[in-house]
Write an enzyme that holds these catalytic residues in place. Sequence first.
Site, PDB file in Angstrom:
ATOM      1  N   ASP A   1       0.655  -1.584  -0.068  1.00  0.00           N
ATOM      2  CA  ASP A   1       0.021  -0.356  -0.004  1.00  0.00           C
ATOM      3  C   ASP A   1       0.564   0.956  -0.050  1.00  0.00           C
ATOM      4  O   ASP A   1       2.326   0.971   0.490  1.00  0.00           O
ATOM      5  CB  ASP A   1      -0.616  -0.699   1.486  1.00  0.00           C
ATOM      6  CG  ASP A   1      -2.576   0.787   1.169  1.00  0.00           C
ATOM      7  OD1 ASP A   1      -2.257   1.461  -0.499  1.00  0.00           O
ATOM      8  OD2 ASP A   1      -2.799   0.602   1.570  1.00  0.00           O
ATOM      9  N   GLY A   2       0.173   2.443  -1.003  1.00  0.00           N
ATOM     10  CA  GLY A   2       1.112   3.567  -0.389  1.00  0.00           C
ATOM     11  C   GLY A   2      -0.169   4.923  -0.013  1.00  0.00           C
ATOM     12  O   GLY A   2      -0.634   4.786  -0.150  1.00  0.00           O
TER      13      GLY A   2
ATOM     14  N   GLU B   1       2.813   4.163  -3.965  1.00  0.00           N
ATOM     15  CA  GLU B   1       2.029   2.175  -4.238  1.00  0.00           C
ATOM     16  C   GLU B   1       3.145   1.643  -5.312  1.00  0.00           C
ATOM     17  O   GLU B   1       3.053   0.255  -4.808  1.00  0.00           O
ATOM     18  CB  GLU B   1       0.371   2.328  -5.204  1.00  0.00           C
ATOM     19  CG  GLU B   1      -0.359   3.277  -4.392  1.00  0.00           C
ATOM     20  CD  GLU B   1      -1.337   2.384  -3.570  1.00  0.00           C
ATOM     21  OE1 GLU B   1      -0.637   1.018  -3.390  1.00  0.00           O
ATOM     22  OE2 GLU B   1      -2.015   2.578  -3.381  1.00  0.00           O
TER      23      GLU B   1
ATOM     24  N   HIS C   1     -10.061  -0.877   2.566  1.00  0.00           N
ATOM     25  CA  HIS C   1     -11.063  -0.308   3.611  1.00  0.00           C
ATOM     26  C   HIS C   1     -12.050  -0.879   3.982  1.00  0.00           C
ATOM     27  O   HIS C   1     -12.929  -0.784   3.812  1.00  0.00           O
ATOM     28  CB  HIS C   1     -10.815   0.799   2.793  1.00  0.00           C
ATOM     29  CG  HIS C   1      -9.940   1.936   3.168  1.00  0.00           C
ATOM     30  ND1 HIS C   1      -8.884   2.143   3.567  1.00  0.00           N
ATOM     31  CD2 HIS C   1      -9.764   2.457   1.867  1.00  0.00           C
ATOM     32  CE1 HIS C   1      -7.935   3.408   3.557  1.00  0.00           C
ATOM     33  NE2 HIS C   1      -8.189   2.938   2.767  1.00  0.00           N
TER      34      HIS C   1
ATOM     35  N   ASP D   1      -4.808  -2.334  -3.334  1.00  0.00           N
ATOM     36  CA  ASP D   1      -5.617  -2.238  -3.558  1.00  0.00           C
ATOM     37  C   ASP D   1      -5.396  -1.448  -4.822  1.00  0.00           C
ATOM     38  O   ASP D   1      -6.646   0.159  -5.009  1.00  0.00           O
ATOM     39  CB  ASP D   1      -6.296  -1.315  -1.766  1.00  0.00           C
ATOM     40  CG  ASP D   1      -5.705  -0.680  -1.591  1.00  0.00           C
ATOM     41  OD1 ASP D   1      -4.842   0.104  -1.788  1.00  0.00           O
ATOM     42  OD2 ASP D   1      -5.591   0.127  -0.057  1.00  0.00           O
TER      43      ASP D   1
ATOM     44  N   ASP E   1      -2.397  -0.431   5.044  1.00  0.00           N
ATOM     45  CA  ASP E   1      -2.652   0.837   5.118  1.00  0.00           C
ATOM     46  C   ASP E   1      -2.117   1.611   6.013  1.00  0.00           C
ATOM     47  O   ASP E   1      -1.818   2.694   6.410  1.00  0.00           O
ATOM     48  CB  ASP E   1      -4.291   0.615   4.883  1.00  0.00           C
ATOM     49  CG  ASP E   1      -4.451   2.274   4.924  1.00  0.00           C
ATOM     50  OD1 ASP E   1      -4.404   2.694   4.269  1.00  0.00           O
ATOM     51  OD2 ASP E   1      -5.166   2.878   6.006  1.00  0.00           O
TER      52      ASP E   1
END
Length: 161
Positions: free
Chosen positions: A9-10, A48, A125, A70, A135
């Site tokens: 994740d970023g 990302e 999320h 994501d 995240d």
Amino acid sequence: MSRYKIYTDGSCIGNPGAGGYAAVFVDETGIRAEISGGEALTTNNRMELTAAIIALKKISADDFAEIFTDSQYLKNAFEQSWLLKWKSNGWKTSSKKPVLNRDLWLELDALISSRHVKFNWIRGHTGNFFNERCDALARAEAEAQKNREVTPRLPVQLTLF
């Protein structure tokens, strides 16, 4: 050959702004390793891509990595063959504009060409523990970068495997 499930994740506070990235390595017993880092001025898409790059650098060329992201940006580069099209078009988009983040795409492309990698999209999320952990790590790094007034922090240098 080892097999890895890697969640990436970023995060970015402002876009551009302070950013963070994270990767969580998972095996059948749960979390095996976590890495994270950040940059003082960046974009969410750069973070990302950086998360995937840093994660792939931690595994051997003969290993298999299943990456869960994501990021539609990262996913579509592979599922919709954007990366192949950009390369065949001289790193131009379908609208003839230069591809953004070309430096990171080149690095990611080189890593993928020497490893066994499968990308999977996961909705962010939605309660997936490993995606949520990623995240949280990425957001914490972005916050740390936002609050830091000195030079950007370098990526965590860990020997994981």
